[in-house]
Design a protein around this motif. Structure first.
Motif, PDB file in Angstrom:
ATOM      1  N   SER A   1       0.834  -1.195   0.000  1.00  0.00           N
ATOM      2  CA  SER A   1       0.000   0.000   0.000  1.00  0.00           C
ATOM      3  C   SER A   1       0.873   1.252   0.000  1.00  0.00           C
ATOM      4  O   SER A   1       2.099   1.175   0.154  1.00  0.00           O
ATOM      5  CB  SER A   1      -0.897  -0.009   1.250  1.00  0.00           C
ATOM      6  OG  SER A   1      -0.090  -0.044   2.422  1.00  0.00           O
TER       7      SER A   1
ATOM      8  N   PRO B   1       2.497   5.151   4.838  1.00  0.00           N
ATOM      9  CA  PRO B   1       1.757   5.933   5.822  1.00  0.00           C
ATOM     10  C   PRO B   1       2.517   7.206   6.183  1.00  0.00           C
ATOM     11  O   PRO B   1       3.703   7.340   5.839  1.00  0.00           O
ATOM     12  CB  PRO B   1       1.663   4.987   7.026  1.00  0.00           C
ATOM     13  CG  PRO B   1       2.867   4.113   6.902  1.00  0.00           C
ATOM     14  CD  PRO B   1       3.110   3.955   5.436  1.00  0.00           C
TER      15      PRO B   1
ATOM     16  N   TRP C   1       6.714   8.016   6.721  1.00  0.00           N
ATOM     17  CA  TRP C   1       7.573   7.110   5.956  1.00  0.00           C
ATOM     18  C   TRP C   1       7.841   7.704   4.578  1.00  0.00           C
ATOM     19  O   TRP C   1       6.928   8.242   3.946  1.00  0.00           O
ATOM     20  CB  TRP C   1       6.917   5.740   5.764  1.00  0.00           C
ATOM     21  CG  TRP C   1       6.975   4.836   6.947  1.00  0.00           C
ATOM     22  CD1 TRP C   1       6.120   4.807   8.008  1.00  0.00           C
ATOM     23  CD2 TRP C   1       7.949   3.818   7.181  1.00  0.00           C
ATOM     24  NE1 TRP C   1       6.498   3.829   8.893  1.00  0.00           N
ATOM     25  CE2 TRP C   1       7.615   3.200   8.418  1.00  0.00           C
ATOM     26  CE3 TRP C   1       9.065   3.354   6.487  1.00  0.00           C
ATOM     27  CZ2 TRP C   1       8.361   2.163   8.959  1.00  0.00           C
ATOM     28  CZ3 TRP C   1       9.805   2.311   7.017  1.00  0.00           C
ATOM     29  CH2 TRP C   1       9.455   1.728   8.249  1.00  0.00           C
TER      30      TRP C   1
ATOM     31  N   TRP D   1       9.577   2.649   2.924  1.00  0.00           N
ATOM     32  CA  TRP D   1       8.382   1.812   3.105  1.00  0.00           C
ATOM     33  C   TRP D   1       8.478   0.578   2.211  1.00  0.00           C
ATOM     34  O   TRP D   1       8.151  -0.539   2.636  1.00  0.00           O
ATOM     35  CB  TRP D   1       7.144   2.632   2.795  1.00  0.00           C
ATOM     36  CG  TRP D   1       5.829   1.923   2.966  1.00  0.00           C
ATOM     37  CD1 TRP D   1       4.924   1.619   1.990  1.00  0.00           C
ATOM     38  CD2 TRP D   1       5.253   1.439   4.190  1.00  0.00           C
ATOM     39  NE1 TRP D   1       3.837   0.977   2.521  1.00  0.00           N
ATOM     40  CE2 TRP D   1       4.001   0.856   3.877  1.00  0.00           C
ATOM     41  CE3 TRP D   1       5.673   1.447   5.524  1.00  0.00           C
ATOM     42  CZ2 TRP D   1       3.165   0.293   4.839  1.00  0.00           C
ATOM     43  CZ3 TRP D   1       4.843   0.883   6.478  1.00  0.00           C
ATOM     44  CH2 TRP D   1       3.606   0.311   6.143  1.00  0.00           C
TER      45      TRP D   1
END
Length: 389
Positions: free
Chosen positions: A107, A110, A113, A118
């Motif tokens: 994904s 967030p 990050w 990530w």
């Protein structure tokens, strides 16, 4: 009198840089002496990739073709690409048998990050949890980096022989067009000036840096340093990674590559400008005082010598001209080894003040973009400084 003082200050700075800044200008720091280990450890190659379809056909096959005697596999993490990077990676792996390839699509990152870190987190987590035994080493390499077939074998041999927790090679960047010839060798030269390789590679080193395009990291050291979670907000992630490993007690090494190359083209000045300006102000920790000091330092060290020489000749002041000429000579002389490393003509050495002026402007632009809310922007993402995240 002011110009004379500036000229002598610049000359003093160049004498210090040449003699006391870790021999930064030498380009003979290559992989340390190494022997093949009795048992080849397992390795997971983790490749973060965002919109890399243009370079993947030249880089990914070089990883698939690694001639590594031990167990190894590749995890490519597609970081929200819109150009079919994931599908292209699978097709390239199907066309060229070699190391096994896994493609992940996590994904969006967030808050707090960066996208690359990530993606690395997902790749490392998959690599360490998908097999009965976690890999002993992680090769973190960018999607635009091409490796010769023995690259992984040589990296692991160097790490195991010297007892290193991190081995990083600064990939040889592409130098083809006019702007690449002017800007790229100077980029590596300035980096080495800030982070002298010989100082980094001492057992008792306090200076830490790595080149993010090619980092072999012992998995145990990554766990001990909390990589990548401990550096999740870092825009200059390679330096942050090296510092985290060093602070946790790990031994690090950084040098120039001979058989690891970047295939990313920068055909115009705009692309090179973005490459530098996106992180220049982050390097200065987003502090106006450090920006002012950096601008003043660049001007004194790189712009004063030609100005002093010109002024000395124009006004008949030999002391000013001589100081400027000697400083400029030291500047060009220390730049020659980097030009030779990049197979460029020596005639480019006297042009370093012009290139330094470009870097000064890029650094100022980096700060301007930061305060406009567009700092540290890369491939459609803009990152706040850590205190703002």
């Amino acid at each position: 009198m002011g110009l004379l003082i500036a000229a002598y200050a610049s000359l003093a700075a160049w004498l210090w840089l040449t003699l006391a800044q870790g021999m930064f200008w030498r380009t003979d720091v290559r992989l340390p002496p190494r022997t093949a280990p009795a048992r080849w450890p397992s390795v997971a190659v983790v490749v973060p990739a965002r919109d890399e379809a243009g370079v993947l056909p030249r880089s990914l096959p070089s990883l698939l073709a690694q001639d590594y005697p031990g167990p190894a596999g590749i995890v490519l993490v597609d970081d929200g690409s819109s150009d079919g990077t994931a599908a292209l990676a699978r097709r390239l792996a199907a066309e060229q048998p070699g190391l096994p390839l896994t493609v992940l699509t996590p994904s969006d990152p967030p808050p707090g990050w960066t996208g690359k870190l990530w993606a690395l987190r997902h790749g490392i987590t998959h690599a360490t949890r998908s097999a009965p035994d976690a890999p002993e080493y992680l090769l973190l390499t960018d999607a635009d980096i091409a490796h010769e077939p023995d690259s992984l074998r040589e990296l692991v041999s160097a790490a195991s022989t010297a007892g290193l927790d991190l081995v990083s090679q600064m990939a040889r960047l592409r130098v083809a067009g006019t702007w690449e010839r002017l800007v790229v060798p100077a980029f590596v030269y300035f980096f080495a000036q800030l982070y002298p390789f010989r100082r980094i590679n001492r057992p008792d080193a306090r200076t830490a840096a790595a080149a993010g395009g090619c980092v072999l990291l012992r998995t145990e050291a990554a766990v001990r340093a909390g990589i990548p979670d401990s550096i999740r907000q870092a825009v200059i992630d390679d330096v942050a990674l090296a510092r985290a490993v060093q602070r946790s007690g790990g031994r690090i090494w950084l040098g120039l590559a001979e058989r690891v190359d970047s295939v990313r083209p920068y055909p115009d000045l705009a692309g090179l400008w973005r490459m530098v300006s996106r992180s220049a102000y982050a390097q200065l920790r987003h502090r106006p005082a450090l920006l002012a000091a950096a601008v003043a330092g660049l001007a004194l060290v790189y712009l004063v010598p030609p100005a002093a020489l010109s002024a000395g000749l124009a006004t008949g002041r030999p002391a000013v001209g001589a100081a400027g000429a000697l400083a400029w000579l030291l500047m060009a002389g220390t730049y020659l080894p980097m030009l030779r490393y990049y197979r460029q003509p020596a005639a480019l050495a006297p042009l370093l003040p012009f290139t330094a002026l470009l870097y000064l402007l890029m650094t100022v632009d980096s700060a301007v973009q930061h305060y406009r809310g567009r700092g540290a922007a890369w491939k459609g993402r803009t990152y706040a400084r850590p205190s703002d995240a």
